[in-house]
Design a protein around this motif. Structure first.
Motif, PDB file in Angstrom:
ATOM      1  N   LYS A  20      23.644   2.137  -1.141  1.00 28.73           N
ATOM      2  CA  LYS A  20      23.736   1.394   0.114  1.00 28.73           C
ATOM      3  C   LYS A  20      22.897   2.027   1.212  1.00 28.73           C
ATOM      4  N   LYS A  21      22.522   3.279   1.028  1.00 25.85           N
ATOM      5  CA  LYS A  21      21.720   3.975   2.028  1.00 25.85           C
ATOM      6  C   LYS A  21      20.261   3.550   1.902  1.00 25.85           C
ATOM      7  N   SER A  22      19.586   3.444   3.042  1.00 28.21           N
ATOM      8  CA  SER A  22      18.168   3.089   2.996  1.00 28.21           C
ATOM      9  C   SER A  22      17.413   3.843   4.075  1.00 28.21           C
ATOM     10  N   LEU A  23      16.144   4.079   3.808  1.00 28.19           N
ATOM     11  CA  LEU A  23      15.238   4.754   4.730  1.00 28.19           C
ATOM     12  C   LEU A  23      13.951   3.943   4.786  1.00 28.19           C
ATOM     13  N   TYR A  24      13.525   3.588   5.989  1.00 22.22           N
ATOM     14  CA  TYR A  24      12.322   2.782   6.165  1.00 22.22           C
ATOM     15  C   TYR A  24      11.113   3.682   6.414  1.00 22.22           C
ATOM     16  N   VAL A  25       9.995   3.310   5.815  1.00 20.99           N
ATOM     17  CA  VAL A  25       8.706   3.925   6.124  1.00 20.99           C
ATOM     18  C   VAL A  25       7.824   2.827   6.703  1.00 20.99           C
ATOM     19  N   VAL A  26       7.421   2.997   7.954  1.00 18.29           N
ATOM     20  CA  VAL A  26       6.528   2.047   8.620  1.00 18.29           C
ATOM     21  C   VAL A  26       5.175   2.740   8.740  1.00 18.29           C
ATOM     22  N   ALA A  27       4.177   2.205   8.055  1.00 20.28           N
ATOM     23  CA  ALA A  27       2.905   2.915   7.928  1.00 20.28           C
ATOM     24  C   ALA A  27       1.784   1.925   7.639  1.00 20.28           C
ATOM     25  N   PRO A  28       0.518   2.372   7.722  1.00 21.82           N
ATOM     26  CA  PRO A  28      -0.584   1.501   7.335  1.00 21.82           C
ATOM     27  C   PRO A  28      -0.425   1.022   5.894  1.00 21.82           C
ATOM     28  N   HIS A  29      -0.927  -0.170   5.615  1.00 23.51           N
ATOM     29  CA  HIS A  29      -0.689  -0.795   4.313  1.00 23.51           C
ATOM     30  C   HIS A  29      -1.143   0.079   3.155  1.00 23.51           C
ATOM     31  N   ILE A  30      -2.206   0.836   3.362  1.00 25.67           N
ATOM     32  CA  ILE A  30      -2.763   1.619   2.258  1.00 25.67           C
ATOM     33  C   ILE A  30      -1.848   2.773   1.872  1.00 25.67           C
ATOM     34  N   TYR A  31      -0.910   3.127   2.765  1.00 24.36           N
ATOM     35  CA  TYR A  31       0.001   4.231   2.489  1.00 24.36           C
ATOM     36  C   TYR A  31       0.987   3.876   1.375  1.00 24.36           C
ATOM     37  N   ARG A  32       1.250   2.605   1.216  1.00 25.32           N
ATOM     38  CA  ARG A  32       2.203   2.180   0.180  1.00 25.32           C
ATOM     39  C   ARG A  32       1.716   2.571  -1.210  1.00 25.32           C
ATOM     40  N   ARG A  33       0.415   2.408  -1.440  1.00 21.69           N
ATOM     41  CA  ARG A  33      -0.101   2.780  -2.765  1.00 21.69           C
ATOM     42  C   ARG A  33       0.061   4.273  -3.008  1.00 21.69           C
ATOM     43  N   TRP A  34      -0.148   5.096  -1.987  1.00 23.27           N
ATOM     44  CA  TRP A  34       0.059   6.539  -2.140  1.00 23.27           C
ATOM     45  C   TRP A  34       1.505   6.828  -2.530  1.00 23.27           C
ATOM     46  N   LEU A  35       2.461   6.181  -1.874  1.00 26.68           N
ATOM     47  CA  LEU A  35       3.866   6.384  -2.224  1.00 26.68           C
ATOM     48  C   LEU A  35       4.144   5.957  -3.662  1.00 26.68           C
ATOM     49  N   GLN A  36       3.588   4.824  -4.043  1.00 26.33           N
ATOM     50  CA  GLN A  36       3.840   4.315  -5.391  1.00 26.33           C
ATOM     51  C   GLN A  36       3.229   5.236  -6.442  1.00 26.33           C
ATOM     52  N   GLU A  37       2.010   5.656  -6.240  1.00 22.46           N
ATOM     53  CA  GLU A  37       1.343   6.469  -7.265  1.00 22.46           C
ATOM     54  C   GLU A  37       1.912   7.877  -7.314  1.00 22.46           C
ATOM     55  N   TYR A  38       2.341   8.418  -6.176  1.00 18.10           N
ATOM     56  CA  TYR A  38       2.968   9.742  -6.237  1.00 18.10           C
ATOM     57  C   TYR A  38       4.331   9.668  -6.918  1.00 18.10           C
ATOM     58  N   SER A  39       5.021   8.542  -6.793  1.00 18.33           N
ATOM     59  CA  SER A  39       6.330   8.413  -7.438  1.00 18.33           C
ATOM     60  C   SER A  39       6.208   8.453  -8.959  1.00 18.33           C
ATOM     61  N   GLU A  40       4.992   8.305  -9.480  1.00 20.69           N
ATOM     62  CA  GLU A  40       4.763   8.442 -10.919  1.00 20.69           C
ATOM     63  C   GLU A  40       4.571   9.905 -11.316  1.00 20.69           C
ATOM     64  N   VAL A  41       4.479  10.788 -10.325  1.00 22.68           N
ATOM     65  CA  VAL A  41       4.373  12.224 -10.575  1.00 22.68           C
ATOM     66  C   VAL A  41       5.718  12.901 -10.359  1.00 22.68           C
ATOM     67  N   GLU A  42       6.363  12.577  -9.243  1.00 21.40           N
ATOM     68  CA  GLU A  42       7.699  13.106  -8.946  1.00 21.40           C
ATOM     69  C   GLU A  42       8.603  11.937  -8.594  1.00 21.40           C
ATOM     70  N   TYR A  43       9.671  11.788  -9.324  1.00 18.70           N
ATOM     71  CA  TYR A  43      10.550  10.639  -9.134  1.00 18.70           C
ATOM     72  C   TYR A  43      11.375  10.792  -7.866  1.00 18.70           C
ATOM     73  N   PHE A  44      11.324   9.819  -6.968  1.00 15.50           N
ATOM     74  CA  PHE A  44      12.225   9.798  -5.812  1.00 15.50           C
ATOM     75  C   PHE A  44      12.749   8.380  -5.594  1.00 15.50           C
TER      76      PHE A  44
END
Length: 878
Positions: free
Chosen positions: A675-699
């Motif tokens: 039920k807990k959530s955390l928002y990241v408001v950032a430039p659109h290109i930052y989303r890909r960085w989050l997605q691709e890093y999540s394939e290295v370290e799971y969060f």
């Protein structure tokens, strides 16, 4: 090649280098000269590596940092010719500045785990090394290392340094070797991956597709449902693709324009990702010198340069850097390292040479270098007849055991058995243990430690065993001075000089065990052992402050009097005043720009809204550590959980490299609470960085998900954006509205306005030139937090780099009719406290770890001139 030829070649090479090295002192003009310097240094370094460590030369290991909630410390191995680093957590670069640790000879970085707590400082370090002239860097680690590096392509790009990755896959024959060091990796996997869900690509696709479908606030450009173009490639082909991308990101072939999609691309023209043309004019700068006066800038506004006349990167490069990467999954390996130094050459026996008829002179040198000599009578004298056998090189181990799940695989590994001996040639001189919680408490681990020779030194580091002392002592001493003005606004960083657990509380430890501490040093050559002076460093204690610092302050009657007068004036300010937003708390975690300094970390401002939670405005590297130092370890998790949103203004490294540490730590706290959530408001290109890093370290499921939600800065100005999607975020903070504003800096740079239901408004500029759009959006703000990177005398540089001067930032506040203006983001190269005039009575200057409700800005501004006076010596030291 015969050994005699090799030795002769090395001898000639060293002589030629020795005779030309002095040229470096006189070569300082032009770019070509810079390459000449690096070539000579490189040549000398290569020769030293080929030779190995000479007898009598110094080699030692230095610990940078301490085991803490931030992660394990970094280790630096010093040789005359090179430096080697093991792990590079957030804050490493700042600590090196604090402690004057020089990294110009760093050529190799070894990572024990591909988790942000081990690698978080590496990206910023790479950028600094490249800008400082390092031409080649090698990074070594486990599987997914290359994926991690190329995932940074939206915001990392350098044409002055080549970077190579070397992944260890568990093959016993895998190793690194040069003339100084031979490093053998030992890849350890947990016996029970209790913290990891099913990570198969098929499973992840289902989870991510569901999460993306439920998080449409991320925007319409979701990649869910798109075919994977790499699905039919072999693992080798996918790795080759990633290495090609890395080659496009790093090159030492000289300057060229950064690809247009990256944050490093030229700011002229800036082009909005959702539009075809930029609406922001550029500036043409001319420097005009008046007689007897410094240069001043004249600024002429010009129209944006059409796309068709821009210098464009090649299509292949753009395709590589804009396209997604082959997919991967986290690999929870902890890599330990067995490190062997070079053999030390044997000693020359002069008497034995004379007995054999060898005359003193050049033949002695040849024999000592391993070259046989022929005497006049025809006899051949071999080196082994007059030179004692080479001594085995020093041996040390770096062990990473992050949890008890790794103990069984580590302690049963056959890779360590040959070193579990009392044989002097095979026993380790030192073992450094980087341990997670409860590892040392486990009898299996202590029994394994005892399998090594009792003569082996052990340095043990874990969050419980290491005293959480002050690392950034320069800042702590500054804060101690400022706390004399107001101990609540300028609180002293939290620390504890006593560890949670003493090693004496553990039974069955080896005889030579020492707790790890910041800047401790272990000598490898010429003699091995702990360098005792490194263990006797002064430890910050504000109740027993360094006598010289107390005397320096207390003995300065002018400073003492100035503090008393300032406090008297501040006490006249009534704190009973109430207005909307008066009790909103501002905590300036980082107030510097570009790279961290002794007293200012990079950008990060926490806004705490009473009864609701907090929003973090940018998070440069080390933001989590700054939170730990401000709130203390006991309250750190609570404050991290209170963050509802992280706003990233743009993708320059000093504004966002701390986000990943916050997300991974937040996920560990909340992985079981969906039920807990955390928002990241950032430039659109930052989303890909989050997605691709999540394939290295799971969060958590790949962002955007139900827990870590993503909103593009660009969407706020899109008329098609359904602002109802902001509902949950706005309600969680009690906000009426939230709006991003495109500002004048680099691609995808944004400011932010927050309007609360109770009537207050806060404006954050991010990095920008004075911006009319921001002025309009922030009209009648309660508080404007605006960058003031450069002094007023540096307006030309401010224009060129698209920053603001002090006066320009203050003028924005006036035009906005802001009640208060708080200046931040000060250049680290110009550490002076800005001067403010008497009529600027609603303007304040921020300092690291400063905390106050908005209404106390009335009190803070009474301290400005006294602070300038108190910190005058700090400016000279910086």
């Amino acid at each position: 090649m015969p050994s005699t030829v090799v030795a002769s070649t090395l001898y000639i090479l060293r002589r030629s280098i020795h005779t030309t090295r002095f040229d470096k002192r006189f070569s300082f003009v032009g770019r070509t000269t810079g390459y000449q310097w690096r070539f000579q240094d490189s040549l000398l370094s290569q020769a030293s590596s080929l030779y190995g460590q000479r007898r009598g030369m110094k080699a030692y290991i230095q610990v940078v940092g301490q085991a803490s909630a931030e992660g394990p410390p970094s280790l630096i191995v010093h040789y005359d010719s090179q430096r080697y680093m093991f792990n590079c957590r957030e804050g490493t670069q700042r600590l090196c500045v604090e402690e004057k640790v020089r990294l110009s000879k760093l050529k190799n970085i070894f990572l024990t785990r591909l988790e942000w707590e081990c690698v978080g400082g590496m990206i910023g370090m790479l950028l600094t090394l490249a800008d400082a002239g390092t031409q080649n860097l090698h990074i070594h680690g486990g599987r997914n290392l290359t994926h991690l590096m190329v995932a940074t392509r939206p915001f990392v790009y350098r044409t002055s340094m080549a970077v190579e990755t070397h992944e260890f896959d568990g093959n016993p024959t895998s190793k690194f070797s040069d003339g100084n060091l031979t490093v053998t990796p030992v890849v350890i996997l947990p016996t029970a991956a209790s913290g990891l869900p099913d990570q198969s690509p098929r499973k992840r696709r289902r989870v991510e597709s569901a999460s993306e479908g439920s998080s449409s606030e991320s925007g319409s450009d979701s990649e869910s449902g798109r075919p994977d173009p790499f699905e039919h490639m072999s693992a080798e082909q996918q790795m080759a693709y990633r290495r090609d991308v890395l080659l496009q990101m790093f090159s030492n072939k000289g300057p060229e324009n950064a690809p247009g999609h990256t944050i490093e691309s030229p700011c002229t023209p800036r082009q909005h990702p959702l539009s075809k043309t930029s609406q922001i004019s550029d500036a043409k700068i001319q420097l005009i010198a008046a007689d007897g006066e410094p240069l001043k800038a004249e600024v002429e506004e010009i129209a944006p340069v059409p796309d068709r006349i821009q210098s464009q990167p090649n299509k292949r490069q753009t395709a590589y850097l804009k396209s997604p990467l082959p997919r991967t999954t986290p690999y929870p390996a902890a890599v330990s390292y067995i490190c062997r130094g070079p053999e030390l050459p044997g000693k020359f026996n002069k008497q034995a040479a004379l007995d054999l008829g060898v005359k003193p002179g050049p033949d002695y040198g040849k024999l000592h270098k391993g070259i046989p000599v022929t005497l006049a009578d025809g006899r051949v004298i071999k080196p082994e007849q007059v030179v004692s056998p080479a001594a085995p090189g020093h041996l040390f181990l770096v062990i990473d055991c992050p949890s008890v799940d790794y103990i069984e695989s580590l302690t049963t590994s056959s890779m360590f058995k040959e070193y579990q001996t009392t044989d002097e040639s095979s026993r380790p001189n030192l073992i450094i243990h980087l341990l997670g919680k409860q590892v040392l408490e486990d009898e299996r681990y202590r029994a394994w430690m005892n399998k090594f020779s009792p003569k082996t030194d052990h340095i043990v580091g874990s969050e419980e065993i290491c005293a959480q002392t002050v690392q950034f002592q320069s800042h702590a001493l500054q804060q101690y001075k400022l706390s004399r003005l107001d101990k609540d606004i300028f609180s002293i960083p939290k620390y504890n000089n006593r560890p949670a657990k003493l090693l004496s509380e553990f039974t069955g430890l080896p005889p030579k065990v020492t707790p790890l501490s910041n800047m401790m040093q272990y000598d490898l050559e010429p003699r091995n052992g702990l360098y005792q002076q490194s263990l006797e460093r002064w430890t910050f204690d504000h109740d027993n402050i360094l006598a010289s610092e107390v005397e320096k302050y207390e003995g300065d009657e002018k400073s003492v009097k100035a503090v008393q007068l300032a406090r008297t004036e501040a006490d006249k300010v009534s704190m009973d005043i109430q207005f909307p937003g008066a009790d909103v708390q501002i905590i300036t975690l980082g107030t510097g720009s570009a790279i961290p300094s002794k007293t200012r970390n990079v950008s990060g401002t926490l806004v705490k809204i009473p009864g609701s939670g907090s929003i973090l405005l940018d998070a440069g590297e080390g933001t989590y550590g700054q939170m730990m130092r401000h709130f203390g370890r006991e309250k750190l998790d609570e404050e991290l959980n209170a963050i509802r949103c992280i706003f990233v203004s743009h993708l320059h490294a000093d504004h966002h490299l701390g986000v990943m540490q916050l997300l991974t730590k937040w996920w560990k706290l909340n992985s079981q609470d969906r039920k807990k959530s955390l928002y990241v408001v950032a430039p659109h290109i930052y989303r890909r960085w989050l997605q691709e890093y999540s394939e290295v370290e799971y969060f958590g499921p790949k962002p955007p998900s139900k827990q870590i939600r993503f909103i593009q800065n660009e969407r706020f100005s899109d008329p098609k954006f359904n602002r109802a999607k902001l509902g949950k975020l706005l309600r969680s903070l009690g906000l009426k509205d939230m709006q991003t504003v495109e500002v004048i800096h680099c691609r995808w740079a944004y400011g932010l306005t927050l309007e609360h239901e109770s009537g207050w408004k806060l404006v954050y500029s991010g990095d920008t030139r004075p911006c009319d759009s921001l002025v309009e959006a922030g009209r009648d703000a309660t508080l404007l937090i605006h960058e003031a990177t450069l002094e007023d005398s540096m307006k030309a540089e401010a224009i060129a780099k698209r920053h603001s001067t002090t006066s320009e930032a203050i003028d924005v506040g006036k035009r906005m009719n802001a009640r208060y203006t708080l200046l931040n983001h000060f250049s680290q190269r110009y550490p002076k406290v800005p001067a403010l005039s008497d009529d600027q009575n609603n303007v304040c200057i921020s300092f690291d770890l400063m905390a106050l409700p908005i209404k106390q800005l009335e009190r803070l501004k009474k301290f400005t001139e006294t602070i300038r006076f108190m910190l005058r010596d700090n400016e000279d030291e910086e």
